[in-house]
Design a protein around this motif. Structure first.
Motif, PDB file in Angstrom:
ATOM      1  N   ARG B 124      30.739  38.238  31.590  1.00  0.00           N
ATOM      2  CA  ARG B 124      31.860  37.909  32.484  1.00  0.00           C
ATOM      3  C   ARG B 124      33.189  38.234  31.804  1.00  0.00           C
ATOM      4  O   ARG B 124      34.121  38.723  32.440  1.00  0.00           O
ATOM      5  N   SER B 125      33.241  37.974  30.514  1.00  0.00           N
ATOM      6  CA  SER B 125      34.461  38.299  29.768  1.00  0.00           C
ATOM      7  C   SER B 125      34.753  39.804  29.843  1.00  0.00           C
ATOM      8  O   SER B 125      35.902  40.214  30.026  1.00  0.00           O
ATOM      9  N   HIS B 126      33.711  40.600  29.732  1.00  0.00           N
ATOM     10  CA  HIS B 126      33.903  42.057  29.815  1.00  0.00           C
ATOM     11  C   HIS B 126      34.362  42.466  31.218  1.00  0.00           C
ATOM     12  O   HIS B 126      35.174  43.373  31.366  1.00  0.00           O
ATOM     13  N   CYS B 127      33.826  41.779  32.215  1.00  0.00           N
ATOM     14  CA  CYS B 127      34.255  42.058  33.593  1.00  0.00           C
ATOM     15  C   CYS B 127      35.741  41.723  33.752  1.00  0.00           C
ATOM     16  O   CYS B 127      36.506  42.491  34.336  1.00  0.00           O
ATOM     17  N   ARG B 128      36.120  40.560  33.226  1.00  0.00           N
ATOM     18  CA  ARG B 128      37.535  40.143  33.325  1.00  0.00           C
ATOM     19  C   ARG B 128      38.419  41.162  32.604  1.00  0.00           C
ATOM     20  O   ARG B 128      39.499  41.498  33.080  1.00  0.00           O
ATOM     21  N   ALA B 129      37.939  41.597  31.479  1.00  0.00           N
ATOM     22  CA  ALA B 129      38.713  42.576  30.707  1.00  0.00           C
ATOM     23  C   ALA B 129      38.895  43.853  31.522  1.00  0.00           C
ATOM     24  O   ALA B 129      39.982  44.426  31.567  1.00  0.00           O
ATOM     25  N   ALA B 130      37.803  44.260  32.176  1.00  0.00           N
ATOM     26  CA  ALA B 130      37.880  45.477  32.990  1.00  0.00           C
ATOM     27  C   ALA B 130      38.860  45.302  34.142  1.00  0.00           C
ATOM     28  O   ALA B 130      39.451  46.265  34.620  1.00  0.00           O
ATOM     29  N   GLN B 131      39.026  44.048  34.587  1.00  0.00           N
ATOM     30  CA  GLN B 131      39.980  43.775  35.669  1.00  0.00           C
ATOM     31  C   GLN B 131      41.401  43.586  35.141  1.00  0.00           C
ATOM     32  O   GLN B 131      42.325  43.395  35.915  1.00  0.00           O
ATOM     33  N   GLY B 132      41.519  43.547  33.832  1.00  0.00           N
ATOM     34  CA  GLY B 132      42.835  43.337  33.229  1.00  0.00           C
ATOM     35  C   GLY B 132      43.238  41.869  33.143  1.00  0.00           C
ATOM     36  O   GLY B 132      44.382  41.550  32.858  1.00  0.00           O
ATOM     37  N   SER B 133      42.286  40.960  33.366  1.00  0.00           N
ATOM     38  CA  SER B 133      42.586  39.520  33.286  1.00  0.00           C
ATOM     39  C   SER B 133      42.356  39.038  31.862  1.00  0.00           C
ATOM     40  O   SER B 133      41.289  38.522  31.509  1.00  0.00           O
ATOM     41  N   LYS B 134      43.368  39.204  31.025  1.00  0.00           N
ATOM     42  CA  LYS B 134      43.200  38.927  29.601  1.00  0.00           C
ATOM     43  C   LYS B 134      42.900  37.452  29.328  1.00  0.00           C
ATOM     44  O   LYS B 134      42.031  37.125  28.524  1.00  0.00           O
ATOM     45  N   LEU B 135      43.671  36.590  29.988  1.00  0.00           N
ATOM     46  CA  LEU B 135      43.499  35.153  29.720  1.00  0.00           C
ATOM     47  C   LEU B 135      42.087  34.688  30.063  1.00  0.00           C
ATOM     48  O   LEU B 135      41.453  33.934  29.321  1.00  0.00           O
ATOM     49  N   GLU B 136      41.621  35.157  31.208  1.00  0.00           N
ATOM     50  CA  GLU B 136      40.274  34.744  31.627  1.00  0.00           C
ATOM     51  C   GLU B 136      39.211  35.321  30.703  1.00  0.00           C
ATOM     52  O   GLU B 136      38.210  34.668  30.413  1.00  0.00           O
ATOM     53  N   ALA B 137      39.466  36.541  30.259  1.00  0.00           N
ATOM     54  CA  ALA B 137      38.525  37.149  29.309  1.00  0.00           C
ATOM     55  C   ALA B 137      38.462  36.321  28.029  1.00  0.00           C
ATOM     56  O   ALA B 137      37.387  36.074  27.475  1.00  0.00           O
ATOM     57  N   TRP B 161      41.388  39.266  21.712  1.00  0.00           N
ATOM     58  CA  TRP B 161      42.209  38.802  22.849  1.00  0.00           C
ATOM     59  C   TRP B 161      43.377  37.950  22.369  1.00  0.00           C
ATOM     60  O   TRP B 161      44.487  38.040  22.894  1.00  0.00           O
ATOM     61  N   GLN B 162      43.130  37.113  21.384  1.00  0.00           N
ATOM     62  CA  GLN B 162      44.200  36.259  20.880  1.00  0.00           C
ATOM     63  C   GLN B 162      45.310  37.106  20.247  1.00  0.00           C
ATOM     64  O   GLN B 162      46.480  36.769  20.345  1.00  0.00           O
ATOM     65  N   GLN B 163      44.912  38.206  19.636  1.00  0.00           N
ATOM     66  CA  GLN B 163      45.917  39.105  19.064  1.00  0.00           C
ATOM     67  C   GLN B 163      46.768  39.707  20.185  1.00  0.00           C
ATOM     68  O   GLN B 163      47.990  39.709  20.119  1.00  0.00           O
ATOM     69  N   ARG B 164      46.062  40.198  21.231  1.00  0.00           N
ATOM     70  CA  ARG B 164      46.792  40.821  22.337  1.00  0.00           C
ATOM     71  C   ARG B 164      47.696  39.823  23.048  1.00  0.00           C
ATOM     72  O   ARG B 164      48.740  40.185  23.559  1.00  0.00           O
ATOM     73  N   LEU B 165      47.245  38.588  23.084  1.00  0.00           N
ATOM     74  CA  LEU B 165      48.018  37.567  23.800  1.00  0.00           C
ATOM     75  C   LEU B 165      48.981  36.813  22.872  1.00  0.00           C
ATOM     76  O   LEU B 165      49.520  35.769  23.262  1.00  0.00           O
ATOM     77  N   HIS B 166      49.146  37.336  21.676  1.00  0.00           N
ATOM     78  CA  HIS B 166      50.088  36.759  20.711  1.00  0.00           C
ATOM     79  C   HIS B 166      49.808  35.283  20.450  1.00  0.00           C
ATOM     80  O   HIS B 166      50.664  34.425  20.643  1.00  0.00           O
TER      81      HIS B 166
END
Lengths: 746, 322
Positions: B124-137, B161-166
């Motif tokens: 599901r995390s990969h799906c969220r990532a593919a949708q661009g939903s970083k927080l959910e991923a 993800w934590q790196q990308r989301l600072h």
């Protein structure tokens, strides 16, 4: 020397049921399994009468006490256990497995895992709990050290809430037991003990024994021993065994093991450890398959040398690298925190270890991300950064180069391994890559840099196109230490038990052998020698790597080309091998209900509860050699002859059955039904019963083994019905007949 | 819901399918042929369809694999194995909403083990990532780790993800927790990366030194040390490390330049040396060779830097705080 062996018997129907456990029986009679494989049943038909006479004279039946088998001369022994079982069947004596476990309370005998210079693990299983005690020492008769109880991890399979189980197991579901780590998919009531023996001296031989409290469970034997690893970097001769795709439980697996043992015995230097590159428990790596097709098959090697495993795709059906759960992960203890050297992987799916001056890396090529951005590839890179051994050997299941039963130019898994993982390994200085999956022996030239996702070519990727044999073109040469891109040898060793196959020739391979065997590797200082030992214990390939100085690396634009492979004009399907250990559920010569000269309505005739009162009662074999079928009935006057037989049989625990098969002589085609469902079909094209079409004439003759498919769906606890319909290919078929026996793999 | 009997049945069925294959031909094509014959003879079965779908996937025939799995789902809507496989295939086919639908159903299957649940959450995390939903991923990674704290890949993906989301502090704490729980050497390296990204130069340097000393191949570690030294304004030492790292990388780089991990290292070393154009080229090449999002993002970041939109290190203001 003559030997008597008495076995308990019981009365069942009119046949005497001889109960024994096959391997136990073989040991007691001093039979050598290898005789069995050398004399397949079909080869002995001519002397059947003489053999039967021998068996009769060897048997003394005491219905009250048991059966005594005696006077097995060496000449008689050569016919082997499997043949004996069949002859006993012909005599009306059916053979079934001993209900009692001969190794009680063990359900899995002690075996070694996860060694280091100061530590080793002894694992075993029992039915129900024991008071686990492991004692060890430097003399077999003086085990003066004891593993502290705190160093023994206990895991248990206790079923789930509401799961039906016998009261004995129900009583084990105490809060204390339920708090133990779980064993996944092991039979209920199984307890697994994992004892860590610590504080050992490096490179030292120790002896061990397993006890239940003060009761010794393992024999006092010099075979119950282990040798700790030497200190990392120690230079001395090392020998390890490599095998793959072995776990069929068939004769070839046993022969390969014996072939290796014979060669090692003759050579005089024992194994230090061994590596299995996956597919050790066909078909789906279930717990019962691990037990019968790995642990029981290799017990003599498992008890005194450590097996380092890699997961194959067949284990991958029931064990997942992403979760670390399943029978594969239950069975093995591998280092996750760099207990044996290397970089801690934190997972059992991939790991590394040092043995002397060799660094080993094991990867999970089956179900984890193989891309460089994935965790496994990142760990691999980090592990290689730390590796300081003189030799670097990597192993996993899926081969980067093969044209055996798999094609590395077509299959995504194999292409990804080549494209993503090999560059990291070769830039890290790998010397030898060991894989399986493809059921063949393939060994490359010294090569580097062939990572293309397209078809593999050899041009400019071969660094030495000689045969690598010190007696031939000479050993492959590399610089001392671990150097990037100086070449590696690729070995596909998926030829250790499963049926062999070949689709072509890989241009990078120097040696391709379609025969069963395994690989023995010797490393001594700067020299590595690999030998393919076949099932007969004969060396069939030898290659060597010498790492000395700094030889010039050159890439060959026109390397040696292996001869082109020509597929046989007509593919000949080899007969399916029968299991080695089995029980006879319906013996040859048993009585069946039979119908000939007519066709039953629908498919209900092979279901339980079918009213077969109008069917004849007759004993197999059903033969029409003189125009008569059985009991005076004639075959159908119209159209081709056909015959239907049915018989009930009983199975107590259907979910523990790994395989059912027919040992059957037939002509020309058969369809086999289990409880009304088709489970096997031979030589019949389409449809069944009166509509059966495309019946081919059987070209060979004699009994063959036919495994029954989908039994898990149709086999039930208690009474089952086996139905067989037999069709002749033409009206005038004179060979028409049927002689079945039903076997269950033990 | 999948009964125990059905699961055992599936396992045994596989055993026989595979045994049959093991004793004849073993290639995916032959397996597909055999399984197709079985389907014709015995009718549709979720187990057999799943088995055939896996073989199609091995051959890269994702459409055929998805078709079989959809048929299998209709036959066994509560089989988590089938749903998981279908979700993965749909994701590979970039049909994210379809994949998410399968994941949702898989999560509703009763009796999932903690490991299975964690694996589904990672898809599901990969799906969220593919949708661009970083927080959910990110949340899915964290939830997966709650179910299975041994999942190394989840720690790494969460860290990314934590790196990308600072979220540098969360990232470091999360990795330290992972090191405690798993002991994985990879997480040790990732923690050092996190310290560097958070501009904790001295702490990073202290952690790097022993790793560097114990390494045979030192290129990656020298680049890490160069980052720390650069942050501590020890430019000359940093450049020396970078040059040394580049020399080692060149020695190890395959002829056909396919090792994306080496390309990533070379790109970073060149970037730190100010060789922006060649660094961008290396990132591009790495992305093409399986370097994944990491390579793509690094390339983008560097292109932005070239346009003056950002500066090295990634968070210059925070860098001055340490």
């Amino acid at each position: 020397m003559k030997k008597n062996f008495t076995l308990p018997i019981a009365q069942q129907d009119r046949a005497t049921v001889l109960k024994f456990q096959a391997a136990h029986f073989a040991r007691a009679l001093q039979l050598d399994w290898s005789y069995w494989r050398r004399l397949p049943p079909q080869g002995l038909r001519g002397s059947l009468d003489a053999i039967l006479s021998t068996v009769r004279s060897s048997l003394t039946i005491h219905p009250a006490r048991g059966v005594t088998l005696q006077s097995l001369s060496s000449q008689q022994k050569r016919y082997g256990l499997g043949q004996w079982i069949q002859w006993l069947g012909l005599l009306g004596v059916s053979v079934s497995a001993l209900a009692e476990n001969p190794h009680r309370p063990f359900t899995r005998l002690p075996y070694l895992q996860g060694s280091s210079p100061t530590q080793i693990h002894v694992l075993w299983r029992t039915e129900g709990p024991i008071q686990p005690v492991v004692r060890w020492g430097t003399q077999p008769d003086r085990l003066d050290q004891t593993v502290p109880l705190a160093a023994i991890v206990t895991r248990a399979s206790l079923g789930t809430n509401g799961q039906p189980m016998i009261p004995q197991w129900l009583s084990l579901r105490t809060p204390e037991n339920l708090s133990l780590p779980k064993l996944h998919s092991a039979p209920i009531g199984t307890f697994q003990y994992e004892a860590a023996i610590e504080g050992l001296s490096p490179d030292t031989v120790y002896y061990y024994g397993v006890f239940n409290g003060s009761e010794r469970l393992t024999a006092e034997s010099p075979e119950q021993r282990f040798q700790t690893q030497p200190q990392p970097g120690t230079v001395r001769p090392y020998r390890f065994w490599v095998l793959g795709d072995s776990g069929t439980g068939r004769e070839a697996q046993l022969a390969v093991h014996e072939g290796m043992q014979a060669w090692v015995k003759q050579d005089g230097r024992p194994l230090d450890f061994w590596i299995h590159v996956g597919d050790m428990a066909y078909g789906t790596g279930r717990d019962v398959e691990f037990q019968s097709r790995f642990f029981e098959s290799y017990q003599t090697t498992l008890r005194n040398s450590v097996c380092w495993p890699a997961m194959g795709n067949h284990e991958g059906h029931t064990s997942k690298g992403s979760t670390g759960i399943g029978p594969y992960y239950d069975a093995y203890w591998v280092p996750t925190r760099a207990e044996s050297g290397g970089l801690a992987s934190g997972t059992e799916a991939y790991y590394s270890f040092d043995h002397g001056n060799i660094h080993f890396i094991c990867l999970d090529s089956h179900d984890l991300d193989r891309k460089p951005s994935g965790a496994m590839a990142k760990w691999l890179k980090a592990d290689l950064e730390k590796a300081k051994a003189e030799w670097l050997i990597a192993f996993w299941h899926h081969p980067p180069y093969t044209k055996g039963s798999h094609d590395s130019d077509k299959e995504a898994d194999l292409i990804e391994v080549r494209h993503h993982l090999l560059p990291i390994l070769e830039s890290g200085g790998v010397d030898l890559v060991l894989t399986g999956h493809s059921h063949i022996y393939e060994r490359s030239m010294l090569m580097d840099g062939a990572y293309s996702t397209n078809a593999t070519v050899a041009e400019n990727f071969i660094l030495d196109d000689g045969d690598g044999d010190p007696r031939g073109d000479g050993a492959y040469r590399k610089g001392a230490g671990l150097r990037p891109h100086e070449g590696a040898v690729q070995v596909v060793a998926g030829h250790s038990g499963a049926s062999l196959g070949r689709v072509g020739t890989s241009p990078v391979m120097r040696r391709t052998l379609v025969e069963h065997g395994s690989l023995l590797v010797d490393v001594e200082g700067d020299t590595l020698v690999g030998r393919m030992i076949n099932r007969e214990g004969v060396e069939r390939d030898r290659f060597s790597l010498v790492k000395r100085g700094a030889p010039l690396v050159r890439r060959l634009s026109l390397p040696w080309q292996p001869p082109e492979y020509k597929a046989p004009d007509k593919s000949s399907k080899s007969p399916y091998p029968p299991p080695l250990d089995y029980q006879v559920l319906i013996p040859a010569g048993a009585e069946w209900k039979a119908l000939s000269g007519a066709h039953p309505q629908g498919s209900s005739w092979s279901r339980p509860g079918f009213d077969d009162a109008s069917w004849l009662r007759a004993k197999a074999p059903f033969d029409s050699g003189r125009g008569r079928l059985f009991g005076g009935e004639r075959a159908s006057k119209e159209g081709r002859p056909s015959l239907y037989v049915r018989r009930e049989f009983t199975v107590s625990q259907a979910d523990r059955v790994t395989e059912l098969g027919l040992w059957v002589d037939y002509a020309d085609g058969i369809i086999v039904h289990l409880n009304g469902q088709e489970v096997a079909r031979v030589n019949v094209g389409r449809s069944s019963g009166r509509n059966a079409q495309g019946v081919k004439q059987r070209e060979d003759s004699g009994a063959v083994y036919v495994p029954l498919g989908s039994i898990a769906r149709f086999l039930v606890d208690g009474v089952n019905v086996l139905g067989i319909e037999c069709h002749a290919h033409s009206e005038g078929s004179i060979d028409f007949g049927l002689n079945p026996a039903l076997w269950m793999e033990d | 819901m999948v009964s125990r009997g059905a699961r055992i049945g599936w396992s045994l069925l596989c055993a026989f399918l595979c045994l049959g294959v093991a004793c004849a031909h073993n290639s995916p094509e032959h397996q597909i042929e055999a399984l197709s014959e079985r389907l014709i003879r015995e009718g549709d079965s979720a187990d057999v369809l799943l088995e055939r779908a896996i073989e199609y996937r091995v051959l890269g025939k994702l459409k055929e694999a998805a078709r079989d799995l959809q048929r299998a789902v209709r036959l066994a809507p509560g089989d988590s194995l089938v749903l998981l496989e279908l979700a993965q295939i749909e994701l590979q086919r970039r049909r994210v909403s379809e994949a998410l639908l399968r994941v949702r159903r898989a999560l509703q299957v009763p009796g999932l083990t903690t490991g299975e649940r964690a694996a589904i959450l990672m898809i599901r995390s990969h799906c969220r990532a593919a949708q661009g939903s970083k927080l959910e991923a990110l949340d899915d990674c964290s939830e997966a780790l709650r179910w299975n704290p041994q999942l190394i890949s989840a720690y790494l993906e969460r860290s990314a993800w934590q790196q990308r989301l600072h979220r540098p502090h969360e990232r470091i704490l999360g990795l330290e927790e992972g090191i405690r729980r798993t002991g994985a050497g990879l997480l040790v390296a990732e923690r050092i990366e996190a310290l560097l990204d958070d501009a904790q130069w001295q702490q990073a340097l202290d952690a790097i030194e022993p790793e560097l000393t114990s390494s045979r191949l030192q290129g990656t570690w020298k680049i890490r040390r160069a980052r720390a030294l650069k942050g501590l304004s020890r430019q000359t030492e940093a450049d020396r490390d970078l040059q040394s790292a580049l020399e080692e990388i060149e020695l190890r780089m395959p002829r056909e330049v396919k090792d994306s991990s080496l390309l990533m290292d070379r790109a970073l070393a060149r970037e730190l040396l100010g060789q922006t154009e060649s660094a961008i080229q290396d990132y591009k090449l790495a992305a093409r060779c399986g370097g994944g999002e990491e390579a793509i993002e690094a390339g983008r970041r560097l292109r932005r830097t070239r346009l003056g939109r950002s500066l090295w290190p990634w968070h210059p203001r925070r860098a001055t705080q340490h």
